[in-house]
Scaffold this motif. Structure first.
Motif, PDB file in Angstrom:
ATOM      1  N   TYR A 114       0.831  -1.198   0.000  1.00 63.14           N
ATOM      2  CA  TYR A 114       0.000   0.000   0.000  1.00 63.14           C
ATOM      3  C   TYR A 114       0.870   1.255   0.000  1.00 63.14           C
ATOM      4  CZ  TYR A 114      -3.408   3.466   1.550  1.00 63.14           C
ATOM      5  OH  TYR A 114      -4.194   4.580   1.648  1.00 63.14           O
ATOM      6  N   CYS A 115       1.890   1.286   0.854  1.00 60.13           N
ATOM      7  CA  CYS A 115       2.774   2.448   0.939  1.00 60.13           C
ATOM      8  C   CYS A 115       3.496   2.699  -0.380  1.00 60.13           C
ATOM      9  CB  CYS A 115       3.795   2.261   2.060  1.00 60.13           C
ATOM     10  SG  CYS A 115       3.083   2.334   3.714  1.00 60.13           S
ATOM     11  N   GLN A 116       3.946   1.645  -1.030  1.00 60.91           N
ATOM     12  CA  GLN A 116       4.631   1.783  -2.321  1.00 60.91           C
ATOM     13  C   GLN A 116       3.657   2.241  -3.395  1.00 60.91           C
ATOM     14  OE1 GLN A 116       6.323  -2.096  -2.774  1.00 60.91           O
ATOM     15  NE2 GLN A 116       8.140  -1.603  -1.564  1.00 60.91           N
ATOM     16  N   GLY A 117       2.450   1.694  -3.384  1.00 60.22           N
ATOM     17  CA  GLY A 117       1.453   2.018  -4.404  1.00 60.22           C
ATOM     18  C   GLY A 117       0.957   3.452  -4.339  1.00 60.22           C
ATOM     19  N   TYR A 118       0.947   4.033  -3.163  1.00 62.21           N
ATOM     20  CA  TYR A 118       0.442   5.390  -3.006  1.00 62.21           C
ATOM     21  C   TYR A 118       1.538   6.428  -2.814  1.00 62.21           C
ATOM     22  CZ  TYR A 118      -4.308   3.732  -2.981  1.00 62.21           C
ATOM     23  OH  TYR A 118      -5.505   3.177  -3.342  1.00 62.21           O
ATOM     24  N   GLY A 119       2.786   6.038  -2.994  1.00 62.24           N
ATOM     25  CA  GLY A 119       3.889   6.984  -2.977  1.00 62.24           C
ATOM     26  C   GLY A 119       4.378   7.403  -1.599  1.00 62.24           C
ATOM     27  N   PHE A 120       4.043   6.639  -0.568  1.00 65.91           N
ATOM     28  CA  PHE A 120       4.501   6.965   0.778  1.00 65.91           C
ATOM     29  C   PHE A 120       5.838   6.309   1.094  1.00 65.91           C
ATOM     30  CE2 PHE A 120      -0.261   6.603   1.669  1.00 65.91           C
ATOM     31  CZ  PHE A 120      -0.502   7.901   1.282  1.00 65.91           C
ATOM     32  N   ASP A 121       6.331   5.504   0.201  1.00 66.90           N
ATOM     33  CA  ASP A 121       7.530   4.705   0.471  1.00 66.90           C
ATOM     34  C   ASP A 121       8.747   5.569   0.786  1.00 66.90           C
ATOM     35  OD1 ASP A 121       8.639   2.072   0.685  1.00 66.90           O
ATOM     36  OD2 ASP A 121       9.773   2.503  -1.137  1.00 66.90           O
ATOM     37  N   SER A 135       1.551   7.941   9.563  1.00 64.82           N
ATOM     38  CA  SER A 135       0.088   7.994   9.522  1.00 64.82           C
ATOM     39  C   SER A 135      -0.475   8.985  10.533  1.00 64.82           C
ATOM     40  CB  SER A 135      -0.518   6.608   9.745  1.00 64.82           C
ATOM     41  OG  SER A 135      -0.270   6.162  11.066  1.00 64.82           O
TER      42      SER A 135
END
Length: 80
Positions: free
Chosen positions: A11-18, A40
């Motif tokens: 999820y973090c990688q998919g939404y650019g939070f990585d 978060s």
């Protein structure tokens, strides 16, 4: 638990939070779960005008209020 952590990573990688999570993990003692929790909770660190406000928000700045024989310990309000 392992599956949940994998999903959170995805999820973090998919939404650019990585990128932000990886930066937080560079702090000694902060792993993936702690980094995700911090991110978060804070999301936009720029909403804190000073580092002192951030420290108060997360409870790292204790204060003591005392009167006569009474003493109360608490974290300072971030709004102050």
């Amino acid at each position: 638990m392992v599956e949940i952590i994998k999903r959170i990573r995805h999820y973090c990688q998919g939404y650019g939070f990585d990128k932000e999570i990886q930066l937080l993990m560079k702090v000694p003692g902060i792993g993936f779960i702690t980094a995700v929790t911090i991110y978060s909770e804070l999301i936009d660190i720029n909403r804190f005008p000073r580092l002192d406000n951030l420290a108060s928000y997360v409870g790292l700045t204790p204060s003591v209020r005392s009167s006569a024989d009474k003493e109360k310990l608490r974290a300072e309000d971030a709004a102050q």
